[in-house]
Design an enzyme around this catalytic site. Sequence first.
Site, mmCIF file in Angstrom:
data_model
loop_
_atom_site.group_PDB
_atom_site.id
_atom_site.type_symbol
_atom_site.label_atom_id
_atom_site.label_comp_id
_atom_site.label_asym_id
_atom_site.label_seq_id
_atom_site.Cartn_x
_atom_site.Cartn_y
_atom_site.Cartn_z
ATOM 1 N N HIS A 467 13.972 27.973 18.276
ATOM 2 C CA HIS A 467 15.291 28.128 17.767
ATOM 3 C C HIS A 467 15.701 29.212 18.837
ATOM 4 C CE1 HIS A 467 18.328 28.255 14.684
ATOM 5 N NE2 HIS A 467 18.174 29.199 14.968
ATOM 6 N N GLU A 468 15.506 30.879 17.847
ATOM 7 C CA GLU A 468 16.021 32.014 19.282
ATOM 8 C C GLU A 468 16.196 31.719 20.944
ATOM 9 O OE1 GLU A 468 17.113 33.730 17.498
ATOM 10 O OE2 GLU A 468 15.716 32.908 15.358
ATOM 11 N N HIS A 471 19.004 29.991 21.113
ATOM 12 C CA HIS A 471 19.850 31.461 21.325
ATOM 13 C C HIS A 471 20.407 31.185 22.343
ATOM 14 C CE1 HIS A 471 22.054 30.951 17.136
ATOM 15 N NE2 HIS A 471 20.558 31.198 16.500
ATOM 16 N N HIS A 474 21.728 29.938 24.897
ATOM 17 C CA HIS A 474 23.174 29.461 25.310
ATOM 18 C C HIS A 474 24.121 31.195 25.979
ATOM 19 C CE1 HIS A 474 26.601 29.141 22.339
ATOM 20 N NE2 HIS A 474 27.192 29.009 23.386
HETATM 21 ZN ZN LIG Z 1 20.524 30.434 14.438
#
Ligand SMILES: [Zn+2]
Length: 676
Positions: A467-468, A471, A474
């Site tokens: 998940h991290e 990010h 991105h």
């Molecule tokens: Zn998040």
Amino acid sequence: MNILNNPFSTPYNTAPFSKIKNKDFLPAFNQAIENTKVEIDVIINNSETPNFKNTLEALDFSGEHLERISSIFFNLNSAETNDEIQKIAQEVSPLLSEFNNDITLNKKLFKRVKAVYDSKENLILTEEQKTLLDKRYKSFSRNGANLSEDKKLKLREIDKKLSKLKLKFGENVLAETNKFEMFITNEKDLSGLPKGAKEAALQLAESKNKKGWLITLNYPSYIPFITYANNRELRKKLSMAFGSISFKNDEFDNQDILLKIVNLRYNRAILLGYKSHAHFVLEERMAETPEKVSEFLNELLEKAKPAAEREFANLENFAIKLDGIERLEKWDAAYYSEKLKQKLFNFDDEELKPYFKLENVIEGVFTVARKLYDLNFEEIYTIDKYHKDVLTYKVTNEKKEIISIFYVDFFPRTGKRNGAWMTSFKPQYIKKDINQRPHISIVCNFTKPTKSKPSLLTFNEVTTLFHEFGHALHGMLANTTYPSLSGTSVSWDFVELPSQVLENWCYEKDALELFAKHYETDAIIPMDLVNKIKASSNFHEGMQTLRQLSLGLLDMSWHRQDSSNIKNVKTHELTAFKGTQLYPDVTKNCTSTAFSHIFQGGYSSGYYSYKWAEVLDADAFAYFTEQGIFNKKVANKFKENVLSKGGTENPMTLYKRFRGQEPKPEALLKRAGLIK
Ligand SMILES: [Zn+2]
């Protein structure tokens, strides 16, 4: 010499952590604020007619150094803080918010921005420039810049009242939470509780110099008791206390405060020319309008409800058979769910952990990034770090060009706050034709290695890392001109797409085979274990979806209408909950009076975003699974249209360019097992 006031002469222009002294921060902040003020004065006093370049562009590139110091300082305050840093934070935060106010309330500056905005039809601007102009103009107008002086005054009054009431709302919830104590003196009343929870209850009582065990409404105490305690009467007592927080018509009651908050929000929106608070908030979100949000929630509701009702009936039958209870009540929900879950899926996180050695999982996530986006990660030892546990990488593309510097900080320690997050030490932007590459960081709190065992992650920690890292991608792949639109600077019902979509790879055989190997035997994780994880992650998904939808609908009901018509909190809540409740209502309970997310925090008219983000990530991942999870063409479309674009265009436009169509809820419903 104050190192922070000078350009960093470090490899890759990285933060010179080892040379920064705490006492440098405050003077550096003051200096950087002064310098930024000068930059802004230059914009305001420019004798040329305002245009995009001399106003909007100049404004976005101002305060570069202040941004840099802020990100270094506040990242340290989260990951490696101490009393001294916290003290500085308390001094610096008001300085920064005052400075930000000085900008958004600056009339001369607004006049120039408005002049450009009003002539936008005649300007030749790129999509990114149009977005920047629009966003910047709204940052003023949404704060009242277009209002007459007396209305401006009124707006400030509302804002002042609102911030006080929101604070009071939170304080009341906290006071009520801390006030409740359930002392237990008969050990039998704790039967069912895991050993750790019992010990914690014993220690809690000891800390108050009491004999026996203490249960409170704080999550670490409340959750185990409501989930495991066999004593139904005590579960009821605890659940009733939890459900009636700030709903007792006493000094800590929130009913009046809540009505005042929704009224002020409504009046504020009207003052600014919006139909309701929800219209005001959603203007800047991917969903755009309350109508769209309601349509979204109701469509999901219609599809998830049959599954939720089936699950509820099953659970009730299970409970009746097991204990002969008459009907399922709220205080039975967690208890029987856990019992049923254990019966259906008996597997233990410990079985999985040997397959997830931290080093292997990191290699795994890097491999996934290489296969999808041609990124290479090379550990480097030449740059400063703020703690010895931090690892540093140079990230390059297939042409060996540098894409990003990447920091990872995995283990808990005093001075680091809880949870996991992605952040950056330097933003990406293009200035004077130079593409400044970002410095990205992820911070987690994972199981530490011991002398005899390496760090073995739980499955939950594995998905957290993915998940991290999503990010982080991105941030790393950002490729925009203006810093305020770069990377994760997107509307917040869009920001979880890159992170959540990457979690999906953790459940795929083709991805797991790359890294999920037993740390002693090298054996690849058995697929039946993976399937068990998948199945158990969908357990009671229907009921959980219904619960989330009911809160989203409750949030919208408070914020999308003229709230002066609402006289009674409980009556209003019951109407809003219609069609979403499975358990019998408890008259003395109220959700709204303790709904801090929307009345104290920043989630008003935004609670729907949790489900919205899930729909996006499932729909996006469905595109990958249709074409193969490592399909380069799909990955490239995702990179070009989402990951590299930041907030430069309307998120729905970006999404449609990637996907070829608007997101649909079917993929989520299928993944959750709610439809076939
Ligand atoms: Zn998040």
